[in-house]
Write a protein that holds these residues in place. Structure first.
Motif, short mmCIF file in Angstrom:
data_model
loop_
_atom_site.label_atom_id
_atom_site.label_comp_id
_atom_site.label_asym_id
_atom_site.label_seq_id
_atom_site.Cartn_x
_atom_site.Cartn_y
_atom_site.Cartn_z
N GLU A 19 8.03 6.07 -6.93
CA GLU A 19 7.67 5.94 -5.52
C GLU A 19 6.21 5.55 -5.42
O GLU A 19 5.32 6.32 -5.78
N LEU A 20 5.95 4.37 -4.94
CA LEU A 20 4.59 3.86 -4.79
C LEU A 20 4.01 4.40 -3.48
O LEU A 20 4.15 3.80 -2.43
N ASP A 21 3.38 5.57 -3.58
CA ASP A 21 2.84 6.20 -2.38
C ASP A 21 1.32 6.17 -2.34
O ASP A 21 0.70 6.73 -1.45
N GLY A 22 0.71 5.48 -3.31
CA GLY A 22 -0.74 5.34 -3.33
C GLY A 22 -1.21 4.75 -4.63
O GLY A 22 -0.46 4.66 -5.60
N ALA A 23 -2.46 4.34 -4.65
CA ALA A 23 -3.07 3.77 -5.84
C ALA A 23 -4.50 4.28 -5.96
O ALA A 23 -5.05 4.83 -5.01
#
Length: 115
Positions: A19-23
């Protein structure tokens, strides 16, 4: 969710599950120069499709992270913990992912320079 990504020339391609919820935008000496936006995922979720000759590795300082890049086009695609075991992480350069709206991804500033 399954994401696909690659370097510029396509010789290093990969898929990553998560789950790409931030970087993270790190300001350490290498990340500041690369300009990568990194997403940490369990290493088991990263599946690389590249010939070994096409995937380069750069180590510096304590050699704790393998910075991986395409030997043909030079693009930094991801990094990997060098520690053995299933707890390893991979750090995906989300700028290399297909179909991502970068402006919609929350970015955390990390002071890696102080480490």
């Amino acid at each position: 969710m399954l994401y696909k990504g690659s370097c510029h020339c396509g010789r290093v391609a990969f898929e990553v599950e998560g789950e790409l919820d931030g970087a993270v935008a790190c300001n350490c000496s290498i990340c500041a120069r690369k300009g990568a936006l990194l997403w940490a995922v369990p290493h088991l979720g990263l599946h690389v499709q590249a010939a070994p000759v096409d995937l380069g590795t750069y180590l510096f300082n304590r050699h704790a992270i393998q910075h991986r890049f395409c030997r043909n086009c030079g693009i930094h695609v991801f990094a990997e913990d060098v520690a053995p075991g299933i707890e390893r992480s991979a750090y995906i350069n989300i700028r290399c992912l297909e179909g991502i709206d970068l402006a919609a991804v929350p970015v955390h500033q990390f002071d890696g320079r102080s480490m």
